[in-house]
Design a protein around this motif. Structure first.
Motif, PDB file in Angstrom:
ATOM      1  N   LEU A 290       0.909  -1.082   0.099  1.00  0.00           N
ATOM      2  CA  LEU A 290       0.162   0.044  -0.013  1.00  0.00           C
ATOM      3  C   LEU A 290       1.021   1.113  -0.040  1.00  0.00           C
ATOM      4  CD1 LEU A 290      -2.381  -1.248   2.400  1.00  0.00           C
ATOM      5  CD2 LEU A 290      -3.271  -0.761   0.243  1.00  0.00           C
ATOM      6  N   GLU A 291       1.907   1.318   0.732  1.00  0.00           N
ATOM      7  CA  GLU A 291       2.851   2.328   0.786  1.00  0.00           C
ATOM      8  C   GLU A 291       3.477   2.638  -0.555  1.00  0.00           C
ATOM      9  OE1 GLU A 291       3.896   2.322   5.237  1.00  0.00           O
ATOM     10  OE2 GLU A 291       5.103   1.388   4.075  1.00  0.00           O
ATOM     11  N   ARG A 292       3.920   1.340  -0.988  1.00  0.00           N
ATOM     12  CA  ARG A 292       4.757   1.157  -2.322  1.00  0.00           C
ATOM     13  C   ARG A 292       3.525   2.027  -3.448  1.00  0.00           C
ATOM     14  NH1 ARG A 292       8.621  -2.580  -4.904  1.00  0.00           N
ATOM     15  NH2 ARG A 292       8.554  -2.064  -7.112  1.00  0.00           N
ATOM     16  N   ALA A 293       2.364   2.036  -3.397  1.00  0.00           N
ATOM     17  CA  ALA A 293       1.491   2.505  -4.383  1.00  0.00           C
ATOM     18  C   ALA A 293       1.352   3.980  -4.189  1.00  0.00           C
ATOM     19  CB  ALA A 293      -0.047   2.006  -4.043  1.00  0.00           C
ATOM     20  N   ARG A 294       1.883   4.693  -2.914  1.00  0.00           N
ATOM     21  CA  ARG A 294       1.710   6.193  -3.016  1.00  0.00           C
ATOM     22  C   ARG A 294       2.661   6.605  -3.967  1.00  0.00           C
ATOM     23  NH1 ARG A 294       1.134   6.081   2.845  1.00  0.00           N
ATOM     24  NH2 ARG A 294       3.173   7.263   3.232  1.00  0.00           N
ATOM     25  N   THR A 295       3.893   5.909  -3.853  1.00  0.00           N
ATOM     26  CA  THR A 295       4.804   6.500  -5.042  1.00  0.00           C
ATOM     27  C   THR A 295       4.537   6.000  -6.502  1.00  0.00           C
ATOM     28  OG1 THR A 295       6.354   4.624  -4.184  1.00  0.00           O
ATOM     29  CG2 THR A 295       6.707   7.240  -3.240  1.00  0.00           C
ATOM     30  N   GLU A 296       4.255   4.893  -6.739  1.00  0.00           N
ATOM     31  CA  GLU A 296       4.315   4.180  -7.974  1.00  0.00           C
ATOM     32  C   GLU A 296       2.692   4.841  -8.756  1.00  0.00           C
ATOM     33  OE1 GLU A 296       4.668   0.172  -8.658  1.00  0.00           O
ATOM     34  OE2 GLU A 296       6.759   0.168  -7.962  1.00  0.00           O
ATOM     35  N   ARG A 297       1.735   5.108  -7.817  1.00  0.00           N
ATOM     36  CA  ARG A 297       0.471   5.568  -8.370  1.00  0.00           C
ATOM     37  C   ARG A 297      -0.135   4.722  -9.369  1.00  0.00           C
ATOM     38  NH1 ARG A 297      -1.277   9.930  -5.859  1.00  0.00           N
ATOM     39  NH2 ARG A 297      -2.905   9.997  -7.103  1.00  0.00           N
ATOM     40  N   PRO A 298      -0.271   3.441  -9.022  1.00  0.00           N
ATOM     41  CA  PRO A 298      -0.977   2.420 -10.094  1.00  0.00           C
ATOM     42  C   PRO A 298      -2.376   2.924 -10.179  1.00  0.00           C
ATOM     43  CG  PRO A 298      -0.929   1.361  -8.014  1.00  0.00           C
ATOM     44  CD  PRO A 298      -0.207   2.846  -7.685  1.00  0.00           C
TER      45      PRO A 298
END
Lengths: 289, 105, 236
Positions: free
Chosen positions: A88-96
């Motif tokens: 979920l934290e990764r998604a904040r930077t990757e913005r899938p």
């Protein structure tokens, strides 16, 4: 058509995403196993019961997590929870385009209870942070074990819930309520009652879920239409508050879900559990939750 | 819990480029099988963690049978077992090795 | 500690807090207070009331800090509550607290009685910082019940809980694991003022770092970091 409920977590991922597109983070060969289970002499899975990674869905990039219900009922331990939080934290930077949570969980894993409870709390905070960043989080709930406990709360924190009729969603499991409060409060052996309370149909009628048939294709089709973020603001929460207040006032003291369905103006509500998904959706169209 | 180790020789080494494969889940009466490339001088090493104690000879028999069918080498196999029957063990190994070795075997 | 003893210590200059059954809300020294007492079971109605108070504070008192004083034995075990989706009510409370946080309301949790499972998840664990009184009880389940469910002998669990913070009840374990930032002792009004003066970024959850630094939770931080920045494994 392949069944969602009969598939393993990894089969669900493979069936949902574009063929060959899944890349796993911290895969099984990295052996991120639970040391706490080992310490208690319990078998510990190579992925701690959850697979996380990235893939595409109709060409759009998504991040995805899938809990394996067959391993300890999908219960959340320290490693298991940290994998979901990290995703979920990764998604904040990757913005899938979206984060897909394929949940199947009894909640906190008692063998590492404190770590599991805190891990669920971290997942909850990470979901809320991601929603604030405008990335939709979508729950797919179609497993045999259902989604309960802290993961049941997490489910209702997300933008959208897609659920099959056979799946269940709740906070305390019926067996726990029966054990704690007595069989008069909840007869967990009464399968029809359990499904009227926790099943996908009741959750759909209440406005908590989008109902689909028990097939990976059906979940996929519903997903493609659901990848819009729903902003959380003071205004949207005031609207949600009004909806929940209305539900509490009208239905909070009703003995059975069938009474609620009748009060909503659905004809012959007792037939709803028998209808297939399409007939059910037709029957409840326009009912006022 | 019991930890067992086995080794088999005489197979054909599989190219190290093959990606690790996981088959099965660690649910009651089931097992998970992880197959990975490893430089083992052509041998196969199998590590088993099982909830059921005292079944070493049966594991030996099942694995011997499997590697008579799958003449492979340079692979490491790790198994987490929650009380699977020999038939289920053989089935999962076949699935995992089929996916891992593909056309190489 | 009883709430009647706690409030004067937190707000020596006076407070205006109204009780209704096991629920209470109000303010002291410009701090909004929302809480429960007598080991309340968190049902749909109680979660709904608490959420409504959070929304009211956002509307009527922008920026006012919120102190959560929740004494709970956990979620309400009720077929009727489950039928109307109790988890949606608890999630609603969580969403309201998060929106308040992002609108600039500092949120402090204090466990002054009991904090159990979903009751803890839906309250102090959602605060910017959660504290506890030394005599507070924090747990998922007591060891005898855990032994029954997991079928692991009680003696084994008791022995392991001497060295592991991972499953046994107790405030000290939750401090070691980073979920409780610290104990409030002595001058409680001062403790509150210090907590209010702190700053936490709404997008940063530091509990894993605290748990690792304190030696109570050694894996969560590293595992989450690896997933957050993992190198795709198809590189090989």
């Amino acid at each position: 058509m392949s069944s969602w409920s009969e598939a393993t977590a990894r089969q669900r991922i493979a069936g949902l995403l574009d063929a060959g597109s899944f890349i796993e983070f911290l895969p099984p060969e990295r052996r991120a196993v639970s040391p706490h289970l080992r310490e208690l002499g319990q078998p510990a899975a190579f992925d701690d019961g959850v697979a996380v990674g990235r893939g595409t869905l109709d060409g759009q990039t998504v991040l995805i997590a899938a809990q394996e219900g067959a391993f300890m009922g999908g219960a959340v331990g320290e490693v298991h929870g940290a994998k979901i939080t990290g995703l979920l934290e990764r998604a904040r930077t990757e913005r899938p385009a979206a984060v897909l949570l394929l949940l199947e969980s009894g909640g906190v894993r008692l063998h590492e209870a404190n770590a599991g409870l805190i891990a669920v709390s971290e997942i909850m905070r990470a979901v809320l942070a991601l929603r604030a960043a405008g990335v939709p989080v979508i729950v797919l709930n179609g497993g045999r074990y259902g989604v309960f406990g802290g993961m049941g709360i997490t489910t209702c924190l997300c933008d959208t819930l897609i659920m099959s009729e056979e799946a269940r969603l709740g906070l305390s499991g019926p067996e726990v309520i029966e054990t704690t409060m007595g069989v008069e409060e909840f007869d967990a052996a009464d399968r029809a009652l359990v499904w009227r309370v926790t099943g996908g149909k009741n959750r759909t009628i209440l406005g908590e879920a989008t109902l689909v048939a028990d097939s990976i294709d059906a979940f996929r089709a519903a997903l493609v239409a659901a990848m819009q973020p729903k902003p959380l603001t003071l205004e949207t929460l005031e609207a949600e508050h009004a909806t929940l207040g209305n539900r509490l006032d009208r239905f909070g003291d009703m003995e059975d879900a069938v009474d609620i369905w009748a009060a909503m103006g659905i004809d012959n509500p007792q037939r709803l559990p028998l209808l297939d998904t399409d007939a059910f959706l037709q029957a409840v169209k326009g009912a006022g939750a | 819990m019991e930890r067992l180790e086995f080794e088999f020789a005489g197979g054909k080494p599989v190219a190290a480029r093959n990606k690790p494969v996981l088959a099965g889940v660690l649910g009651s009466g089931n097992l998970e099988v992880l197959v990975e490339p490893a430089d083992l001088k052509g041998r196969v090493r199998v590590e088993v963690e099982t909830a059921a104690r005292g079944f070493g000879p049966i594991w030996q028999a099942v694995l011997t049978d499997v590697f008579e069918r799958w003449k492979l080498g340079n692979i490491r196999i790790s198994i987490n077992d929650a009380g699977a029957t020999p038939a289920v063990v053989a089935l999962r190994l076949d699935q995992a090795l089929q996916e891992y070795a593909g056309g190489d075997a | 500690m009883k709430i009647d003893d706690l409030l004067p210590q937190l707000f020596p200059n006076g407070y205006d807090i109204a009780f209704d059954g096991d629920y209470f809300a109000g303010q002291g020294d410009g701090v909004a207070v929302i809480g429960t007492r007598d080991r309340a079971a968190i049902g749909a109605e109680l979660a709904f009331r608490m959420a409504g108070e959070v929304l009211r504070i956002c509307r009527d008192h922008p920026g006012r800090p919120i102190l959560l004083l929740v004494d709970t034995l956990g979620q309400k075990m009720s077929r009727k509550d489950e039928t109307i989706c109790l988890n949606a009510y608890i999630a609603h409370l969580a969403k309201c607290l998060d929106v308040a946080r992002r609108r600039g309301h500092r949120i402090i949790g204090l466990v002054y009685g009991e904090a159990v499972s979903a009751g803890f998840l839906s309250s102090s664990l959602l605060a910017d910082a959660c504290y506890a009184l030394p005599e507070a009880e924090v747990k998922v389940m007591n060891l005898p019940a855990m032994s029954r469910v997991t079928k692991i002998p009680l003696e084994r669990l008791e022995a392991l809980s001497e060295t592991s913070a991972v499953f046994a009840p107790g405030v000290a374990n939750y401090i070691a694991m980073g979920a409780v930032r610290g104990l409030w002792e002595g001058d409680l009004a001062r403790c509150l003022q210090d907590a209010l003066a702190g700053q936490d970024d709404p997008d940063t959850d530091r509990r894993r770092e605290d748990g690792e630094a304190r030696g109570g939770r050694l894996l969560a931080c590293r595992v989450a970091a690896e997933v957050r920045g993992a190198v795709p494994n198809d590189a090989a």
